[in-house]
Design an enzyme around this catalytic site. Sequence first.
Site, PDB file in Angstrom:
ATOM      1  N   GLY A 172     -39.187 -27.423  99.837  1.00 36.28           N
ATOM      2  CA  GLY A 172     -39.443 -26.045 100.243  1.00 36.28           C
ATOM      3  C   GLY A 172     -40.124 -25.196  99.191  1.00 36.28           C
ATOM      4  O   GLY A 172     -41.008 -24.391  99.495  1.00 36.28           O
ATOM      5  N   CYS A 190     -42.294 -31.251  84.715  1.00 36.96           N
ATOM      6  CA  CYS A 190     -41.190 -32.128  84.342  1.00 36.96           C
ATOM      7  C   CYS A 190     -41.442 -32.825  83.020  1.00 36.96           C
ATOM      8  O   CYS A 190     -40.533 -33.339  82.390  1.00 36.96           O
ATOM      9  CB  CYS A 190     -40.970 -33.163  85.421  1.00 36.96           C
ATOM     10  SG  CYS A 190     -41.188 -32.506  87.047  1.00 36.96           S
ATOM     11  N   ASN A 218     -49.487 -34.416  91.784  1.00 37.93           N
ATOM     12  CA  ASN A 218     -49.086 -33.091  91.337  1.00 37.93           C
ATOM     13  C   ASN A 218     -49.799 -32.641  90.065  1.00 37.93           C
ATOM     14  O   ASN A 218     -49.818 -31.463  89.763  1.00 37.93           O
ATOM     15  CB  ASN A 218     -47.574 -33.039  91.127  1.00 37.93           C
ATOM     16  CG  ASN A 218     -47.049 -34.214  90.341  1.00 37.93           C
ATOM     17  OD1 ASN A 218     -47.254 -35.365  90.717  1.00 37.93           O
ATOM     18  ND2 ASN A 218     -46.392 -33.947  89.232  1.00 37.93           N
TER      19      ASN A 218
HETATM   20  C1  LIG Z   1     -42.227 -31.078  92.642  1.00 33.62           C
HETATM   21  C2  LIG Z   1     -42.429 -32.486  93.049  1.00 33.62           C
HETATM   22  C3  LIG Z   1     -41.347 -33.330  93.312  1.00 33.62           C
HETATM   23  C4  LIG Z   1     -39.925 -32.890  93.121  1.00 33.62           C
HETATM   24  O1  LIG Z   1     -39.531 -31.921  94.054  1.00 33.62           O
HETATM   25  P1  LIG Z   1     -38.221 -31.030  93.702  1.00 33.62           P
HETATM   26  O2  LIG Z   1     -37.923 -30.323  94.972  1.00 33.62           O
HETATM   27  O3  LIG Z   1     -38.632 -30.110  92.616  1.00 33.62           O
HETATM   28  O4  LIG Z   1     -37.163 -31.978  93.303  1.00 33.62           O
HETATM   29  C5  LIG Z   1     -41.597 -34.621  93.712  1.00 33.62           C
HETATM   30  N1  LIG Z   1     -42.850 -35.065  93.873  1.00 33.62           N
HETATM   31  C6  LIG Z   1     -43.932 -34.284  93.643  1.00 33.62           C
HETATM   32  C7  LIG Z   1     -45.289 -34.839  93.859  1.00 33.62           C
HETATM   33  C8  LIG Z   1     -43.753 -32.978  93.215  1.00 33.62           C
HETATM   34  O5  LIG Z   1     -44.812 -32.206  92.976  1.00 33.62           O
END
Ligand SMILES: *Cc1c(COP(=O)(O)O)cnc(C)c1O
Length: 394
Positions: free
Chosen positions: A201, A326, A152
């Site tokens: 989603g 985060c 991410n």
């Molecule tokens: C955004 C993200 C998450 C968390 O997803 P949420 O629906 O926001 O809890 C987990 N893993 C990756 C790689 C992400 O980019």
Amino acid sequence: MGKFIYLDNAATTRVSQGVLDEMMPYFCGTYSNPSAMYRFAGESQTAVDTARERAAAVIGAKPEEIYFTGSGSESDNWAIKAAAEAYASKGRHIITSKIEHHAVLHTCGYLQKQGLEVTYLDVDAAGKISLGELKAAIRPDTILISIMAANNEIGTLQPVAEIGKIARNAGVPFHTDAVQAYGHIPIDVEEMGIDMLSASGHKLNGPKGAGILYIRKGIKIRSFIHGGAQERGRRAGTLNVPGIVGFGKAAQLAGGTMELRAAAQIKLRDHLIGRVLAEIPYSRLNGDGADRLPNNASFCFRFIEGESMLILLDQSGICASSGSACTSGALDPSHVLLAIGLPHEIAHGSLRITLSEETTLEEIDYVVDELKKIVERLRGMSPLYEDFVKKGNQ
Ligand SMILES: *Cc1c(COP(=O)(O)O)cnc(C)c1O
């Protein structure tokens, strides 16, 4: 309102009109609880069934292998904690990587406190794990391999199919956090040997609060939320029908437009990367040059604090991020940038730009023009930079 350019699509995306239109009837019209016995409930149930088929189709899964959850984080927690419990009699060793999302890393940390052993694989300078190191890390008591499909922060894609093959040969279940990859790059759970997969989603123009966990038939796993018999008794709680419907529509739309969307985004992304590296001195691209998410550009600029860059970009109407949504607010540099070998002072100057399908060439050019000015301005105030120039750019 002045300029508004949203380039933080790895943090979240706008709900598309098609998704919203599909969801709307399930708030005030067809608001029934799908578990009830009357025909009105059947209408919600049918909508959930359709969403499940659409969610499954994107990754070549069977609808009955899709479980709706409340988020990508929940899916990651469920896959890892429940597998650890279900396979406890076989062993207590998990393999993951150093660059996973915190939903995976903190879950593993929690399990370590319960006595499980976790191997965190290193990654190379591009952010890829080594398949040789993965093979070497597998032990008779290894019960799970959890490696993300796409990172991410830096956008690097992992060799998921090869990981799947190694896991299959060793008889170890393979979970992948595909929250950034699902609907964005081709994934086939059969061809790639994936046993569990997390998606969310709101990372694909769907609603927040709606995720999925794909669980291959035959994989042992425990219920995560105890209560009613929803989701075949594995994830209790009245179904979030509008959210599930929205997830399904977003998955269908993303799957259908994936190829064209990716091609258009790669063109813009590479234009952005090309201009930044050519026009801004002492900048670097983080992640793999080729094996990266179509919409991700991650940079580091020397002699600059990422946070200051974000504030000035915001004043120019540009929403970007220093890495992960985060971790922003935290003063520690990103664990991902440290894992690819960047020293602290360079990791601090990171900027992540993630495009959407609405992003235009004009916007990208405006961003680069603003960024050039901002970097110059910040370096003008940096004693480190002054020192560096004095010493003859060594
Ligand atoms: C955004 C993200 C998450 C968390 O997803 P949420 O629906 O926001 O809890 C987990 N893993 C990756 C790689 C992400 O980019």
